[in-house]
Design a protein around this motif. Sequence first.
Motif, PDB file in Angstrom:
ATOM      1  N   GLU A 159       0.833  -1.119   0.104  1.00  0.00           N
ATOM      2  CA  GLU A 159      -0.025  -0.066  -0.113  1.00  0.00           C
ATOM      3  C   GLU A 159       0.849   1.313  -0.001  1.00  0.00           C
ATOM      4  O   GLU A 159       0.087   2.372  -0.017  1.00  0.00           O
ATOM      5  N   TRP A 162       0.537   2.992  -3.144  1.00  0.00           N
ATOM      6  CA  TRP A 162      -1.388   3.272  -3.067  1.00  0.00           C
ATOM      7  C   TRP A 162      -1.429   4.807  -2.387  1.00  0.00           C
ATOM      8  O   TRP A 162      -2.172   5.501  -2.808  1.00  0.00           O
ATOM      9  N   PHE A 163      -0.762   4.701  -1.395  1.00  0.00           N
ATOM     10  CA  PHE A 163      -0.994   6.000  -0.385  1.00  0.00           C
ATOM     11  C   PHE A 163       0.392   6.541   0.030  1.00  0.00           C
ATOM     12  O   PHE A 163       1.317   5.845   0.106  1.00  0.00           O
ATOM     13  N   TRP A 166       2.203   5.635   3.763  1.00  0.00           N
ATOM     14  CA  TRP A 166       1.322   4.366   3.538  1.00  0.00           C
ATOM     15  C   TRP A 166       0.346   4.437   4.573  1.00  0.00           C
ATOM     16  O   TRP A 166      -0.745   3.495   4.195  1.00  0.00           O
ATOM     17  N   THR A 169      -4.638   6.334   4.582  1.00  0.00           N
ATOM     18  CA  THR A 169      -5.544   5.810   3.747  1.00  0.00           C
ATOM     19  C   THR A 169      -6.821   6.864   3.593  1.00  0.00           C
ATOM     20  O   THR A 169      -7.739   6.071   4.012  1.00  0.00           O
ATOM     21  N   ASP A 170      -6.537   7.794   2.695  1.00  0.00           N
ATOM     22  CA  ASP A 170      -7.665   8.697   2.493  1.00  0.00           C
ATOM     23  C   ASP A 170      -7.351   9.200   1.185  1.00  0.00           C
ATOM     24  O   ASP A 170      -6.181   9.076   0.419  1.00  0.00           O
ATOM     25  N   GLU A 171      -8.552   9.892   0.335  1.00  0.00           N
ATOM     26  CA  GLU A 171      -8.226  10.466  -0.940  1.00  0.00           C
ATOM     27  C   GLU A 171      -7.198  11.354  -1.294  1.00  0.00           C
ATOM     28  O   GLU A 171      -6.687  11.399  -2.244  1.00  0.00           O
ATOM     29  N   HIS A 173      -4.292  11.409   0.039  1.00  0.00           N
ATOM     30  CA  HIS A 173      -2.948  10.923   0.069  1.00  0.00           C
ATOM     31  C   HIS A 173      -2.877   9.829  -0.810  1.00  0.00           C
ATOM     32  O   HIS A 173      -1.674   9.154  -0.990  1.00  0.00           O
ATOM     33  N   ARG A 174      -3.966   9.521  -1.781  1.00  0.00           N
ATOM     34  CA  ARG A 174      -3.914   8.604  -2.704  1.00  0.00           C
ATOM     35  C   ARG A 174      -2.873   9.099  -3.930  1.00  0.00           C
ATOM     36  O   ARG A 174      -2.788  10.030  -4.298  1.00  0.00           O
ATOM     37  N   THR A 176      -0.897   8.388  -7.752  1.00  0.00           N
ATOM     38  CA  THR A 176      -1.140   7.873  -9.231  1.00  0.00           C
ATOM     39  C   THR A 176      -0.479   6.724  -9.594  1.00  0.00           C
ATOM     40  O   THR A 176      -0.281   6.252 -10.835  1.00  0.00           O
ATOM     41  N   ALA A 178      -0.078   3.568  -8.345  1.00  0.00           N
ATOM     42  CA  ALA A 178      -0.624   2.417  -7.403  1.00  0.00           C
ATOM     43  C   ALA A 178      -0.270   1.008  -8.434  1.00  0.00           C
ATOM     44  O   ALA A 178      -0.227   1.282  -9.751  1.00  0.00           O
TER      45      ALA A 178
END
Length: 454
Positions: A159, A162-163, A166, A169-171, A173-174, A176, A178
């Motif tokens: 992850e 992904w973030f 790490w 886990t919210d939008e 800190h997403r 690009t 992934a």
Amino acid sequence: MIITRHFIRVGDRTVHYRKAGSGPVLLMVHQSPRSSAEYEVLMETWAPHFTCIAPDTPGFGQSDPLPGNPDINDFARAVHDLLDALGIDRCAAYGFHSGAIILMTAIKQQPGRFTRVAMGGYAVWTPDEMALFGDAYLPPFHPSDYGEHLTWLWNRILEQSWFFPWFATDETHRLTVAHDDPDRVDAVVREMLDAGNAYQAGYGAVLRAPRDIPPPDAVMPPCLITAYDGDPLQEHIDRLGEMPAGWEARKVATPENHQQASLDHLFAGDHPQIGALPETKDRGFLHVAVAGFEGLIHWRGNPEADTLHLHEPGRALATDPAPDALFMDLPGHGLSDGWNGETPKDWVGWAPVIDAVTAHFGAARTVVPPPLSGDPARLYPDLDPDRFGAYLTTAWQVVRARHFFEPWYEADTAHARPFDPAALTPERLAAEHRDLLRARAAQAWHRALLDKES
């Protein structure tokens, strides 16, 4: 082009590094919690232009950690200590992410040591970002009795693409970039397993380091800082402020653009050449080229010993050999390279590698272990990385069960074996676990031992 691997004593520590190419030296400092292995592809690209030297920073890969509670100045001094030990007065240098932080500090300590410098991203955190990191970014990482730490590790590394950070886990800190590529996750997981909790010191020193670019009037070697689209540090290019003369920072589109811009910048300088480099006397890598195998064999011990000891399938050489002993990692085990093509399953296929090592050191005899009891196909299950990291816990259960039963997959009274409870500490199991994960040729080596006995 061959990337060679080496060990050198630096004070009281052993440092491992990779080397490739010819010409002037380019020092390559990796990011945390990785090792010099992450630079292998880049070293192949840059080797025609430089003698690329990529060390494992202290506590990562196969390098010993620094003592106590080191800070970023200690990690930067370790760079200079390594160059001193190698006899390198001046060189070009490259660092990526946290490797750039270490390198930046090393430049400020001894600016005259570096001819030109390139960096992949340079983090300048805001107070809010530093507060977000806090202690959550670097939790303690210790092995547990039943392998619970492996589930956490797999998901933490997965992850991280992904973030960022790490755990956020919210939008907001997403990322690009992934992915869910098991091989890419596995590469980082293995390096975290090697580092263990030492990763806290190295990574922590980088996170706590001051983010001060040298002042505009400082006399510094030319430096280029670039960051590509998708790199979370790209926006930090705008935070760097005024820099010394000969320094430049810019955003680029792709990792390839970053690498080419870095190479162009580094290659433009006038760099001194390098001679032969010293190595340790009791550990190293031997290049072996025989039928079916060409690569590096890791050895350790007394190179003048009369006897070469071979390890069991799924294991690796002794980490603390007796003064009069010599050990090697078999192909596809430990730190040795794997077979180039199909792995041989008979003694005739393995013997040339063993004979080559024996002949190189002049050993009079070889101690060959007896094969373990059991079906090779069941003793060594498939440990290729999978999407969910299940191979990690499979390997942990194998190394634990084989202390209790022989073969380990026959868990009943008839197959019980005596065991030493002291051998079940999580730290000792973790070492066996790393050996088994690296033992890509365990089943074939077992069959070769059976073939030798028949």
